[in-house]
Design a protein around this motif. Structure first.
Motif, PDB file in Angstrom:
ATOM      1  N   THR A 220       1.091  -1.004   0.041  1.00 47.03           N
ATOM      2  CA  THR A 220       0.136   0.412  -0.288  1.00 47.03           C
ATOM      3  C   THR A 220       1.170   1.167   0.028  1.00 47.03           C
ATOM      4  OG1 THR A 220      -1.457  -1.421   1.047  1.00 47.03           O
ATOM      5  CG2 THR A 220      -1.977   1.159   0.931  1.00 47.03           C
ATOM      6  N   THR A 221       1.802   1.000   0.863  1.00 48.54           N
ATOM      7  CA  THR A 221       2.946   2.481   1.003  1.00 48.54           C
ATOM      8  C   THR A 221       3.592   2.140  -0.558  1.00 48.54           C
ATOM      9  OG1 THR A 221       3.025   1.952   3.499  1.00 48.54           O
ATOM     10  CG2 THR A 221       4.402   4.021   2.103  1.00 48.54           C
ATOM     11  N   ALA A 222       3.991   1.272  -1.340  1.00 50.69           N
ATOM     12  CA  ALA A 222       4.867   1.151  -2.162  1.00 50.69           C
ATOM     13  C   ALA A 222       4.159   2.437  -3.556  1.00 50.69           C
ATOM     14  CB  ALA A 222       5.131   0.116  -2.264  1.00 50.69           C
ATOM     15  N   ILE A 223       2.140   1.582  -3.124  1.00 48.16           N
ATOM     16  CA  ILE A 223       2.035   2.379  -4.312  1.00 48.16           C
ATOM     17  C   ILE A 223       1.605   4.007  -4.665  1.00 48.16           C
ATOM     18  CG2 ILE A 223      -0.266   2.472  -5.141  1.00 48.16           C
ATOM     19  CD1 ILE A 223      -0.774  -1.032  -4.600  1.00 48.16           C
ATOM     20  N   PHE A 224       1.009   4.260  -2.824  1.00 44.57           N
ATOM     21  CA  PHE A 224       0.919   5.216  -2.480  1.00 44.57           C
ATOM     22  C   PHE A 224       2.382   6.860  -3.188  1.00 44.57           C
ATOM     23  CE2 PHE A 224       0.693   8.575   1.001  1.00 44.57           C
ATOM     24  CZ  PHE A 224      -1.143   9.003  -0.166  1.00 44.57           C
ATOM     25  N   THR A 225       3.188   5.997  -2.315  1.00 39.47           N
ATOM     26  CA  THR A 225       4.972   6.170  -2.604  1.00 39.47           C
ATOM     27  C   THR A 225       4.870   6.865  -4.473  1.00 39.47           C
ATOM     28  OG1 THR A 225       5.731   5.243  -1.881  1.00 39.47           O
ATOM     29  CG2 THR A 225       5.488   6.469  -0.179  1.00 39.47           C
ATOM     30  N   LYS A 230       5.695  10.417  -9.047  1.00 44.21           N
ATOM     31  CA  LYS A 230       5.070  11.543 -10.041  1.00 44.21           C
ATOM     32  C   LYS A 230       4.343  12.107  -9.960  1.00 44.21           C
ATOM     33  CE  LYS A 230       4.113   6.182 -12.271  1.00 44.21           C
ATOM     34  NZ  LYS A 230       3.789   5.597 -12.647  1.00 44.21           N
ATOM     35  N   VAL A 231       3.985  12.755  -8.844  1.00 45.84           N
ATOM     36  CA  VAL A 231       3.388  13.926  -9.233  1.00 45.84           C
ATOM     37  C   VAL A 231       3.675  14.708  -8.400  1.00 45.84           C
ATOM     38  CG1 VAL A 231       0.191  12.625  -9.011  1.00 45.84           C
ATOM     39  CG2 VAL A 231       1.709  13.123  -6.982  1.00 45.84           C
TER      40      VAL A 231
END
Lengths: 407, 324
Positions: A220-225, A230-231
């Motif tokens: 979850t942290t990997a996807i979020f960070t 990217k943004v």
């Protein structure tokens, strides 16, 4: 010390009963252990009556004869074998469900999946401890070098949603840069112009923001960070992405329930959780602005669309991060695949057959149960690619699975 | 036992003989188990030493003083975790020792006979509650209470002048609240062991003082506590050991942020909680190696605490003239 009198036995028993009740009440939740006890893991024998195949010597096997029939009439081969896998905890509920359901389809096949976390799952797989692995983060090139020929089979999609606690304010929405600023500690109050710009017309209170993040390493942290990197260039250079990062601000809480509890107990708090957790617990999930400029609420459909938004640049090995998709009007931008890791070359033919059969079944028949458990299914083009990958699984250089012709 | 005729003299003699004949095998067996413990210890040290090889090579002793814990950049320093471990355990010991010893005194000497057993049992049961339950209770009951009733008002009143109590309290999870939860966890251990060592203080010690006209308090102060001092120190060290190694409860309430903050209300991290949270998903060799290195450090801290306790017990026992 206690053995002075028999009279005390009554007290002891009464207290034990009370304690037992207390423990039962508190014992709910926690990690899910695999329901199937492992049978004979080493002795896997193709059952009699299956397509003509020499049992041990795979060199003489003829793959073409009797491999799955076409279309709806497809059925798994009748095998008696035990498969072991370990890895990501995020897809564990759906994997356990598929495994349970698959028992009625192929009674001879026993599958164990242990949710030990993506990192451990990859290690187990690389070290040859397991027949397949599960991971939310695709293997790095370095890891692939240690396990050459590993295939990434995407199974379902996960997404990350924000969760916040701002009494009296509902339906907030966020843009990527705003989220990055909040988690960088640059936006510290709810009435900051950045949040106001995302939410025109909403009365925002002068309340301090408390950032809550996961303390345990997690996909979850990997996807979020990954999304934040990217943004926001500043996020990418200052923090970066990974299963665990050095958070500039905030407080760490254990797993989804820990983050949720911390947010719900703290006015002004904001955190992130898995979408399936938010949906299952009826947490409000704010809309996030995607690359097309639309604010999109997370849902199974908008998450699937995020994956579809990446079709144009999908790499051949299906190792791809799908956060902030470049295309898709209604794509939810904080999403990711979860993969099953499969070897392209197996020693044990029965295992290879059973594994490819199971994955084919899960990819083609598993959507309904996935939706039921709030997992977003793969978009059809990705599913097709995943099934094609199954055709690359070999024993002694001979494919063990021929994908049935697809509609 | 019931079928045995206690009156037959041959039986008792035979049993005694058999026990004596069993001396040799039993001694061998016991020695074997003792060796296993030593071997296990050596194996654990060996494995952690080996597993931490790349982190030791990369950071060396700087690991102990480094303050960054950044898995993405591959920078690891153990100081915040060491600080969190030691401070939270020290708070726990400071808070739990006085009441723990008093509970022990109450149970061994002051408690009405009828209440003694139920109370003792409850204390022991408290010691047997799994730490995850303490953690849950901490998250859902104690931390919100602590935040609104103690932490927020205290930090508001004193935070500006005392940096140790500075706000903002925010979620409420932090070093101090972790110390309090740990104190509650180790309280029964200290109480139960104190009670046991106080209970074996010979009665003539009490009687002698009472005969001199001493009050109850004087008996406790001058006979009981000095006699049992070594054991009480042992009880405290047992509690400290539990606090140092506690993983689950600490992880759930400390806020898990490997950062050193001057305020006790701010989140921190302990060595055990950091290892438990990050080891399963450590993606790089260096990351997992650093966590194993941290385990080695924790092991050394525990060893140090235990040695210190031993020393203390020896000194105290020497001072008390080994009167037990």
């Amino acid at each position: 010390m206690f053995s002075r009198s028999g009279k005390r036995l009554g007290t002891l028993l009464a207290l034990l009963v009370v304690a037992a009740l207390g423990l039962v009440a508190c014992g709910g939740g926690g990690d899910s252990t695999p329901t199937h006890a492992g049978g004979s893991g080493a002795t896997s024998t193709p059952a009699a009556g299956t397509p003509a195949r020499a049992g041990g010597s795979g060199a003489t096997s003829t793959p073409a004869a009797g491999t799955p029939a076409k279309g709806d009439s497809w059925a798994p081969r009748n095998l008696k074998v035990t498969l072991t896998g370990s890895g990501a905890s995020f897809p564990d509920p759906i994997y356990q469900r598929w495994i349970e359901d698959y028992r009625s389809v192929a009674p001879g096949v026993t599958i164990n999946y242990q949710s030990v976390g993506s990192g451990q799952g990859k290690n187990d797989f690389i070290n040859g401890v397991t027949d397949f692995g599960g991971t939310d983060a695709f293997m790095t090139d370095e890891e692939l070098a240690r396990a050459p020929g590993t295939l990434h089979i995407p199974t379902v999609l996960g997404a990350v949603t924000l969760t916040y606690n701002l009494p009296g304010v509902e339906g907030l929405r966020f843009s990527g840069p705003t989220i990055a600023k909040i988690f960088l500690g640059q936006v510290t109050s709810w009435n900051d112009p950045a949040i106001a710009a995302d939410n025109p017309g909403v009365e925002l209170p002068d309340q301090d923001i408390t950032v809550v993040h996961r303390s345990d390493g997690s996909g979850t942290t990997a996807i979020f960070t990954d999304y934040l990197s990217k943004v926001s260039d500043e996020w990418a250079s200052r923090v970066g992405s990974g299963t665990a990062v050095q958070w500039p601000v905030g407080i760490g809480a254990e797993k989804n329930p820990g983050v949720t509890a911390a947010v719900q107990q703290t006015p002004g708090a904001i955190g992130y959780v898995e979408l399936i957790y938010a949906l299952a617990n009826d947490l409000p999930a704010p809309a996030i602005q995607n690359a097309a400029g639309n604010y999109v609420e997370p849902s199974l459909e908008s998450v699937s669309e995020a994956a579809a938004g990446f079709l144009a640049e999908l790499p051949d090995d299906l190792r791809v991060s799908i956060t902030n998709p470049p295309e898709g009007e209604n794509a939810y931008p904080i999403a990711g695949f979860t993969w099953i890791l499969v070897r392209s070359e197996y020693q044990d033919e029965a295992k290879a057959q059973a594994l490819t059969d199971f994955l084919y079944w899960a990819l083609t028949q598993g959507d309904a149960s996935a939706r039921e458990l709030h997992y977003a299914p793969l978009p059809d083009p990705v599913r097709k690619l995943a099934i094609e990958k199954l055709g690359q699984v070999k024993v002694n250089g001979v494919p063990v699975f021929t994908p049935p012709a697809q509609q | 036992m019931i079928t045995m005729e206690a009156g037959s003299p041959g039986w008792a003699a035979r049993l005694r003989r058999r026990l004596r004949d069993g001396d040799v095998p039993f001694r061998f067996l016991a020695a074997a188990f003792a060796t296993v413990v030593v071997a296990l210890l050596v194996a654990i040290v060996g494995v952690t030493w080996q597993g931490s090889a790349s982190a030791r090579a990369a950071f060396g002793l700087r690991f102990l003083t480094g303050t960054a814990w950044n898995p993405v950049a591959g920078q690891f320093g153990a100081l915040p975790a060491i600080y969190g471990t030691i401070v939270s355990s020290a708070i726990a010991l400071l808070l739990a020792a006085p009441p723990g010893i008093m509970i022990g005194v109450f149970l061994s000497d002051l408690c009405p006979q009828r209440l003694r057993w139920p109370l003792s049992l409850m204390v022991e049961l408290l010691a047997a509650i799994p730490s995850v339950v303490y953690g849950m209770w901490g998250i859902f009951v104690f931390v919100p209470f602590f935040r609104s009733v103690i932490a927020t008002p205290v930090s508001r009143a004193l935070g500006d002048t005392v940096p140790l109590l500075a706000g903002p309290v925010s979620v409420g999870r932090g070093l101090l609240v972790a110390g309090v939860i740990l104190a509650i966890m180790i309280l029964p251990t200290i109480a139960a062991v104190s009670r046991d060592v106080l209970a074996v203080v010979p009665n003539h010690q009490r009687e002698a003082l009472l005969a001199l006209g001493a009050t109850r308090w004087e008996v406790i102060r001058h006979a009981l506590l000095p006699c049992a001092r070594a054991g009480i120190v042992g009880a405290m060290m047992l509690g400290l050991g539990r606090a140092l190694g506690e993983t689950m409860a600490a992880t759930m309430v400390i806020g898990n942020t490997p950062r050193i903050d001057r305020s006790l209300f701010q989140p921190a991290s302990t060595a055990a909680s950091l290892i438990a949270s990050q080891l399963p998903t450590a993606n790089t060799e260096l990351h997992s190696s650093a966590l194993v290195f941290l385990a080695l450090v924790l092991f050394l801290i525990t060893l140090l605490a235990n040695s210190l306790a031993r020393l203390l017990v020896w000194r105290v026992a020497g001072a008390a003239g080994r009167s037990r």
